[in-house]
Design a protein around this motif. Structure first.
Motif, PDB file in Angstrom:
ATOM      1  N   LYS A 203      -0.721   6.575 -14.691  1.00  0.00           N
ATOM      2  CA  LYS A 203      -1.917   5.479 -14.831  1.00  0.00           C
ATOM      3  C   LYS A 203      -2.956   5.880 -13.863  1.00  0.00           C
ATOM      4  CE  LYS A 203       1.520   1.616 -14.917  1.00  0.00           C
ATOM      5  NZ  LYS A 203       2.142   0.645 -14.072  1.00  0.00           N
ATOM      6  N   ASP A 204      -4.155   6.138 -14.359  1.00  0.00           N
ATOM      7  CA  ASP A 204      -5.328   6.349 -13.719  1.00  0.00           C
ATOM      8  C   ASP A 204      -6.247   5.422 -13.956  1.00  0.00           C
ATOM      9  OD1 ASP A 204      -4.969   9.377 -12.622  1.00  0.00           O
ATOM     10  OD2 ASP A 204      -4.630   9.610 -14.722  1.00  0.00           O
ATOM     11  N   TYR A 205      -6.671   4.899 -12.852  1.00  0.00           N
ATOM     12  CA  TYR A 205      -7.727   3.635 -12.538  1.00  0.00           C
ATOM     13  C   TYR A 205      -9.162   4.060 -12.777  1.00  0.00           C
ATOM     14  CZ  TYR A 205      -3.744   0.827 -11.984  1.00  0.00           C
ATOM     15  OH  TYR A 205      -2.630   0.304 -11.956  1.00  0.00           O
TER      16      TYR A 205
ATOM     17  N   TYR B 255      -3.620   5.262 -19.632  1.00  0.00           N
ATOM     18  CA  TYR B 255      -2.225   5.475 -19.709  1.00  0.00           C
ATOM     19  C   TYR B 255      -2.013   6.761 -20.199  1.00  0.00           C
ATOM     20  CZ  TYR B 255      -1.022   0.897 -18.117  1.00  0.00           C
ATOM     21  OH  TYR B 255      -0.817  -0.641 -17.310  1.00  0.00           O
TER      22      TYR B 255
ATOM     23  N   VAL C 275      -7.877   1.084 -17.469  1.00  0.00           N
ATOM     24  CA  VAL C 275      -6.715   2.026 -16.986  1.00  0.00           C
ATOM     25  C   VAL C 275      -6.313   3.182 -18.097  1.00  0.00           C
ATOM     26  CG1 VAL C 275      -4.238   2.067 -15.906  1.00  0.00           C
ATOM     27  CG2 VAL C 275      -5.792   0.096 -15.481  1.00  0.00           C
TER      28      VAL C 275
ATOM     29  N   TRP D 170      -6.171  -4.534 -11.505  1.00  0.00           N
ATOM     30  CA  TRP D 170      -5.575  -3.316 -10.621  1.00  0.00           C
ATOM     31  C   TRP D 170      -4.969  -4.082  -9.512  1.00  0.00           C
ATOM     32  CZ3 TRP D 170      -8.560   0.083  -6.844  1.00  0.00           C
ATOM     33  CH2 TRP D 170      -7.730   1.085  -6.438  1.00  0.00           C
TER      34      TRP D 170
ATOM     35  N   CYS E  56       5.060   7.495 -17.842  1.00  0.00           N
ATOM     36  CA  CYS E  56       3.531   7.160 -18.105  1.00  0.00           C
ATOM     37  C   CYS E  56       2.673   7.060 -16.764  1.00  0.00           C
ATOM     38  CB  CYS E  56       3.727   5.580 -18.549  1.00  0.00           C
ATOM     39  SG  CYS E  56       2.150   5.156 -18.763  1.00  0.00           S
TER      40      CYS E  56
ATOM     41  N   GLN F 164       1.660   4.058  -9.652  1.00  0.00           N
ATOM     42  CA  GLN F 164       0.913   4.490 -10.775  1.00  0.00           C
ATOM     43  C   GLN F 164       1.904   5.221 -11.717  1.00  0.00           C
ATOM     44  OE1 GLN F 164      -2.559   5.771  -8.008  1.00  0.00           O
ATOM     45  NE2 GLN F 164      -3.345   6.115  -9.770  1.00  0.00           N
TER      46      GLN F 164
END
Length: 108
Positions: free
Chosen positions: A73-75, A88, A86, A105, A71, A57
């Protein structure tokens, strides 16, 4: 610098330094890398909140072998969708940019 050390100690105390370091060590052991993101949420704390991200992530962007962006990343899964959204959060020198995508994912 003593002023900086005071602020850093306050952030570590507020975030339970030993818990953060333990979680970071566990995350690095399975992912191979770990990233720290500092988030301000005055509803939760007066100090920055430390979030830990595994390599899957985290993306470090380089140009000429120098880091120019990091960067995170959160899902965000959506009911009924096969692929989550996602977010960013892109941190660069003097800016934070947010980008939202829908992609497959792959947490591994």
């Amino acid at each position: 610098d003593k002023k900086f050390q005071f602020v850093l100690d306050k952030v570590f105390d507020d975030n339970s330094k030993m818990d953060i370091l333990r979680k970071a060590a566990e995350t690095e052991s399975y992912s191979g890398a770990v990233g720290f993101r500092f988030v301000m949420d005055p509803d939760q704390s007066d100090c920055p909140i430390m979030q830990i991200y595994p390599r899957s992530q985290l993306e470090v962007r380089r140009k000429y072998d120098r880091i120019y962006e990091i960067c995170f990343k959160d899902y965000y899964p959506v009911d009924g969708e096969t692929n989550p959204f996602v977010l960013y959060s892109v941190y660069g020198k003097g800016y934070i940019r947010y980008e939202m995508y829908q992609e497959k994912w792959n947490p591994a």
